[in-house]
Design a protein around this motif. Sequence first.
Motif, short mmCIF file in Angstrom:
data_model
loop_
_atom_site.label_atom_id
_atom_site.label_comp_id
_atom_site.label_asym_id
_atom_site.label_seq_id
_atom_site.Cartn_x
_atom_site.Cartn_y
_atom_site.Cartn_z
N ALA A 76 25.85 35.71 12.81
CA ALA A 76 26.58 36.37 11.73
C ALA A 76 27.60 37.35 12.28
CB ALA A 76 25.61 37.07 10.78
N LEU A 77 27.20 38.14 13.27
CA LEU A 77 28.13 39.12 13.84
C LEU A 77 29.26 38.42 14.60
CD1 LEU A 77 25.67 41.89 15.11
CD2 LEU A 77 27.05 41.86 13.02
N ALA A 78 28.95 37.28 15.24
CA ALA A 78 29.99 36.52 15.94
C ALA A 78 31.00 35.98 14.94
CB ALA A 78 29.35 35.39 16.73
N VAL A 79 30.52 35.43 13.84
CA VAL A 79 31.43 34.90 12.82
C VAL A 79 32.27 36.03 12.23
CG1 VAL A 79 31.55 33.81 10.55
CG2 VAL A 79 29.98 32.92 12.27
N ALA A 80 31.66 37.19 12.00
CA ALA A 80 32.41 38.34 11.48
C ALA A 80 33.53 38.72 12.43
CB ALA A 80 31.46 39.52 11.28
N SER A 81 33.23 38.73 13.73
CA SER A 81 34.25 39.06 14.72
C SER A 81 35.35 38.01 14.75
CB SER A 81 33.59 39.18 16.10
OG SER A 81 34.55 39.40 17.11
N LEU A 82 34.97 36.74 14.70
CA LEU A 82 35.96 35.66 14.73
C LEU A 82 36.89 35.73 13.53
CD1 LEU A 82 33.67 32.69 15.84
CD2 LEU A 82 35.36 33.88 17.24
N LEU A 83 36.35 35.99 12.35
CA LEU A 83 37.17 36.07 11.15
C LEU A 83 38.14 37.25 11.20
CD1 LEU A 83 34.48 35.19 8.46
CD2 LEU A 83 36.41 33.77 9.15
N LYS A 84 37.67 38.35 11.73
CA LYS A 84 38.54 39.53 11.84
C LYS A 84 39.68 39.28 12.82
CE LYS A 84 38.41 44.53 12.62
NZ LYS A 84 37.54 45.69 12.95
N GLN A 85 39.36 38.69 13.97
CA GLN A 85 40.40 38.35 14.96
C GLN A 85 41.34 37.28 14.40
OE1 GLN A 85 38.76 37.84 19.11
NE2 GLN A 85 36.86 38.29 18.04
N ALA A 86 40.79 36.34 13.63
CA ALA A 86 41.62 35.30 13.03
C ALA A 86 42.63 35.92 12.07
CB ALA A 86 40.75 34.29 12.30
N HIS A 87 42.19 36.90 11.29
CA HIS A 87 43.10 37.57 10.36
C HIS A 87 44.23 38.26 11.11
CE1 HIS A 87 44.52 41.02 7.92
NE2 HIS A 87 44.45 40.13 6.93
N THR A 88 43.89 38.94 12.21
CA THR A 88 44.90 39.64 13.00
C THR A 88 45.91 38.67 13.60
OG1 THR A 88 43.33 41.41 13.54
CG2 THR A 88 45.27 41.18 14.95
#
Length: 431
Positions: A76-88
């Motif tokens: 879950a934390l990995a996906v959260a990080s990926l989504l945040k970086q994807a947005h950036t």
Amino acid sequence: MALRYQDVVVADLSPLLNASELWQKMGKRFAELKEDYEKQVQRALANGKWQGQAFTAHQNSSAATASEYAAAKTEALAVASLLKQAHTELTRLQKAVKDLVADAEEKNYKVDGSGRATYIGFSKLSAQEQNALHHDPDYPKLVAQAQQAAQEWTDGIAKAVRAVDEADQGVKRALIRAAGFGGFNAHAEGDLAKAGAPDISATRADGWKIKTTGPGLGFTATGSPSYGKEGRLKAYLDLGHVTAERSLTDGPADVSVIADAYAGARATANYGFSDKGVNAAAEISGGGRAMVEAREDKGDILYYTRAEGFAGVEGGVTAKATKDEVTVGAKRFSGGKTSVAGGFEIAGIGIGGTAEGWAGAGAEAKWGYMKDETTGKWELGTKAGFSGPLGGALGVEITVDPHKFSKAVGHAADAVGDTAGSVKRTISSWF
């Protein structure tokens, strides 16, 4: 399907941040659940008052449950990080496209909904200025320069859109790899650059070209069963796929070797009705398979040999009737199988055979002929097999390459003609 210009400029990327926050909360919640479970269940029941086989079995299962909570937190934390970086990253690249369009418009280029730029500076001139410009000897040159610049803007915008699409594909790969297969992923990677890297394909120093893909998970649905259309459904869970190829060129020989290994599960379905004919097929398989093949593709006699192994389950049905193909078949198998195949081709006529040994229950039968649109070859093949728990299958394949066959016949006719002429001249010389 690749992203288009319009997809990029109208995309709302804010949901990525919202989703990232929700996954972040989910990760924290899994961490709390793991802590509560260990405290309220594992430790509470491990106070020494409960002993025996049931206690041991419970402790083993509870340890597995606690590990799943920990893995769920990591994923879950990995996906959260990926989504945040994807947005950036996607926001940055989307802005680059919009800035490029703004620059083009500022310089009197209009960009349409497909991302194509057109120079509109001439249309902004007054009627008198336009009339004078049309009589200017350099007018054709100015128009050509404007068109060239418009193409350069169009190419630049297309390149920027491709950058967004490539980043989007990287995000897709990263999210698929972060997903757990058969459970939560305790090793999920939260770095977008690492997790979203393309599949590896490289040529080693010894000449072997290696390509690896997976893990992967996906579902696609294309087309529709209406007239003139063909529908296709595909679902897959790829654990890993490795392919190694090498060409061994030695004088007149040109042998290519390929080795392939795959593990995962796939399900596909095709259906359609058009002016070319009708077709329907469905297939599902799960397990692992490996194959190695050697092929000679140069010279008067071509040949191939192949060995293959499979362990798992598979099944399918096929029915197709078009101007270039007629195929019917069905198969069902569960267990393990090994197969060897080989064949040769002379003057465009090829004959090949397959023999399989089965350890498991199943049956298979198929027959058909088809034209390979790439090579122009016609292929006729049949295969049948049955297993009790032990059994096997036999298959035969015949191919005809019309171009090679007609060429070989022409050479033979020329040779016969040359020989007849030589005999005639020899007899004439006697008299």
